[in-house]
Design a protein around this motif. Sequence first.
Motif, PDB file in Angstrom:
ATOM      1  N   ASP A  34      -3.705   1.320 -14.462  1.00  0.00           N
ATOM      2  CA  ASP A  34      -2.243   1.629 -13.599  1.00  0.00           C
ATOM      3  C   ASP A  34      -1.924   0.615 -12.863  1.00  0.00           C
ATOM      4  N   TYR A  35      -2.487  -0.317 -12.436  1.00  0.00           N
ATOM      5  CA  TYR A  35      -2.584  -1.150 -11.298  1.00  0.00           C
ATOM      6  C   TYR A  35      -0.967  -1.699 -11.072  1.00  0.00           C
ATOM      7  N   LYS A  36      -0.713  -2.514 -12.270  1.00  0.00           N
ATOM      8  CA  LYS A  36       0.344  -3.175 -12.027  1.00  0.00           C
ATOM      9  C   LYS A  36       1.694  -2.313 -12.055  1.00  0.00           C
ATOM     10  N   GLU A  37       1.591  -1.196 -12.899  1.00  0.00           N
ATOM     11  CA  GLU A  37       2.841  -0.321 -12.751  1.00  0.00           C
ATOM     12  C   GLU A  37       2.833   0.357 -11.393  1.00  0.00           C
ATOM     13  N   ASP A  38       1.660   0.827 -10.660  1.00  0.00           N
ATOM     14  CA  ASP A  38       1.574   1.709  -9.497  1.00  0.00           C
ATOM     15  C   ASP A  38       2.233   0.545  -8.355  1.00  0.00           C
ATOM     16  N   ALA A  39       1.619  -0.704  -8.524  1.00  0.00           N
ATOM     17  CA  ALA A  39       2.529  -1.560  -7.597  1.00  0.00           C
ATOM     18  C   ALA A  39       3.760  -1.791  -7.423  1.00  0.00           C
ATOM     19  N   SER A  40       4.317  -1.869  -8.864  1.00  0.00           N
ATOM     20  CA  SER A  40       5.592  -2.269  -8.873  1.00  0.00           C
ATOM     21  C   SER A  40       6.664  -1.023  -8.493  1.00  0.00           C
ATOM     22  N   VAL A  41       6.137   0.248  -8.333  1.00  0.00           N
ATOM     23  CA  VAL A  41       6.895   1.436  -8.087  1.00  0.00           C
ATOM     24  C   VAL A  41       6.696   1.994  -6.769  1.00  0.00           C
ATOM     25  N   GLY A  42       5.702   1.095  -5.943  1.00  0.00           N
ATOM     26  CA  GLY A  42       5.151   1.434  -4.680  1.00  0.00           C
ATOM     27  C   GLY A  42       4.272   2.799  -4.427  1.00  0.00           C
ATOM     28  N   ARG A  43       3.665   2.963  -5.713  1.00  0.00           N
ATOM     29  CA  ARG A  43       2.595   4.111  -5.579  1.00  0.00           C
ATOM     30  C   ARG A  43       1.545   3.535  -4.764  1.00  0.00           C
ATOM     31  N   GLN A  44       0.724   4.440  -4.166  1.00  0.00           N
ATOM     32  CA  GLN A  44      -0.377   4.040  -3.221  1.00  0.00           C
ATOM     33  C   GLN A  44      -1.559   4.590  -3.842  1.00  0.00           C
TER      34      GLN A  44
END
Length: 133
Positions: A34-44
Amino acid sequence: YIYITGKLTYRITCIGLLVGLSTVFITFCSNFLDYKEDASVGRQSIMVLVGGRRTKLLFMLLLASFWLLYAMCLSHEVLPRSALVISVLLPLHWRAAWDFSHDCPLQARRTCFHSNRLLAILLWGALLVQKSV
């Protein structure tokens, strides 16, 4: 266990850590997926917070911790000798580490799922054998 017995033993703590670490392996693989999605939405997530390279290193350290704890449990007789059978998981963990470090988190997660199922069966069997002896 604590709820039923009213106490926490060294043995149960060690067994719980072994099972818990094996579950954490899957979490790391899922965070990687989920790295790319997490990074794009600001999920830590862990991977977003510390970065891919450090996450890979942390994953390897957790795998090493599992095996060090396992060896300690065997040497201090926390686990019965029949638990030596758990060592068959080493090639699976090696494969998961390889896949994780080579940016194949889905395959690493599948391998960790298989490893967890085997750990549960082998640990349960080893503890049952000890009780019957």
